[in-house]
Design a protein around this motif. Sequence first.
Motif, PDB file in Angstrom:
ATOM      1  N   PHE A  51       9.172  -6.900  -4.553  1.00  0.00           N
ATOM      2  CA  PHE A  51       8.022  -6.859  -4.325  1.00  0.00           C
ATOM      3  C   PHE A  51       7.811  -6.152  -3.060  1.00  0.00           C
ATOM      4  CE2 PHE A  51       8.172 -11.426  -6.065  1.00  0.00           C
ATOM      5  CZ  PHE A  51       7.713 -10.962  -7.039  1.00  0.00           C
ATOM      6  N   ILE A  52       6.561  -5.005  -2.767  1.00  0.00           N
ATOM      7  CA  ILE A  52       6.373  -4.276  -1.846  1.00  0.00           C
ATOM      8  C   ILE A  52       5.728  -5.292  -0.572  1.00  0.00           C
ATOM      9  CG2 ILE A  52       6.244  -2.292  -3.220  1.00  0.00           C
ATOM     10  CD1 ILE A  52       3.358  -2.366  -2.723  1.00  0.00           C
ATOM     11  N   SER A  53       5.997  -4.792   0.636  1.00  0.00           N
ATOM     12  CA  SER A  53       5.405  -5.732   1.615  1.00  0.00           C
ATOM     13  C   SER A  53       3.825  -5.702   1.914  1.00  0.00           C
ATOM     14  CB  SER A  53       6.243  -5.259   3.086  1.00  0.00           C
ATOM     15  OG  SER A  53       5.731  -3.667   3.112  1.00  0.00           O
ATOM     16  N   ALA A  54       3.224  -5.067   1.085  1.00  0.00           N
ATOM     17  CA  ALA A  54       2.016  -5.301   1.072  1.00  0.00           C
ATOM     18  C   ALA A  54       1.242  -6.348   0.911  1.00  0.00           C
ATOM     19  CB  ALA A  54       1.211  -3.854   0.596  1.00  0.00           C
ATOM     20  N   PRO A  55       0.281  -6.835   1.599  1.00  0.00           N
ATOM     21  CA  PRO A  55      -0.233  -8.095   1.274  1.00  0.00           C
ATOM     22  C   PRO A  55      -1.231  -7.668   0.184  1.00  0.00           C
ATOM     23  CG  PRO A  55      -1.346  -7.302   3.414  1.00  0.00           C
ATOM     24  CD  PRO A  55      -0.087  -6.638   3.065  1.00  0.00           C
ATOM     25  N   LEU A  56      -1.528  -8.848  -0.730  1.00  0.00           N
ATOM     26  CA  LEU A  56      -2.657  -8.743  -1.585  1.00  0.00           C
ATOM     27  C   LEU A  56      -3.955  -8.810  -1.119  1.00  0.00           C
ATOM     28  CD1 LEU A  56      -1.516 -11.054  -4.469  1.00  0.00           C
ATOM     29  CD2 LEU A  56      -1.515  -8.843  -4.634  1.00  0.00           C
TER      30      LEU A  56
END
Length: 392
Positions: A51-56
């Motif tokens: 998963f990428i580090s950007a929050p949902l």
Amino acid sequence: MKKLDLERLSLKLDHRALRLTYPDEVEYLLPDQVFHTDKDAYLKRQSYKQFISAPLETRTLGKWLRCLSAYQPEYQVLPKYRYPSAGGLYPVQTYFSVKPGGVNGVEAGLYYYHPLKHRLVQIQVGHTLPDELFGFKHKQIVQQAAFYIFLVGKMDAIEPIYGEYSRDFSMMEAGYMGQLLMEEGTDNGIGLCPMGHLGGIEKYRDLFQFDDNHIFLHCFIGGSISPEQTKRWGSVTDAPKSEDQVNSLTEFLMQKLPYYMVPSLFNILDSIPLTVNGKVDREQLSSIQGKNVGLFREIALPRTETEKKLIDILQEIFQIREIGINQTFFELGGDSLLAVRLLSRIQEIFQLELSLRVLFEKKTILDLAKYIDVLEGAIEFSGTEAVEEGAL
């Protein structure tokens, strides 16, 4: 790749779930074979292990969870869902464990998803499940995750009708929900990795405020994914290196085959050609050119005089400069003719007559060197004893 992973792969390649078909059976070729090339439909349902580090964003989460929400048609008493349920009872509940910083605007904690209200109902603030729950093998995925999903059966919502079959029907419903969540997730930049049942989850029942009617059915690890990830299988960082694959395959085969039958060269293909019956097409397989990869090890240099002499002999026979004592005769490309040459040179240099069987038993050059040292030591010791006995 571990032994269990290789055994799982071997089982998959056997295609045991496919029914055997025979030449005299009637078959009808169905039209529209194009689906085999429509990989987008298959990519939508893949498992994501990175998963990428950007929050949902909350908006994204809400749009995605719409697939589980209820729809109330006009002039209908009961709501409708996008997945089936035994008797229309819908006993399976959805719970979220949101990690710190996982979803913008949503505090870390445990939540119940209410399908009629389309809302996350907070159960615990700040309490999240520990990463260790998922085991060391999934450590990297868990650390990158934004949330965990738990599908939980509420047995008193189905047992009055279906009794002993209630758990089976609830598991089926969880499967329908999981399929829907995975496919809809890809369209919303959300990836899921199914985890099945977690043995250690039972001790956290109190955090969820469960009673005896609740049973854990299924679990997912989830997080943000990039558009690029949705266009390929797996992730670049997850893909094992060719050398690692070959080393793992070699170790696995060494436990299944005689050592001299373990291949030293592997042909890595993008896919395995299949017949119309779903079996491996061996004729087509033999004509495919893939990436040839040999067993990869760091070269271990010789240390003793015996090891140096053996390396010199093997360099002469194979015309290879870099040979390590951790390599084997067969790994280097040895065959029966070269084995005879090797044994002849050993007899010439060490004055020892070895059998062909020794090359099979003493797997590495290091093992062979130790064996020769033992034999030479025993011969010298026997010779000394004879002199001393004669003196007496």
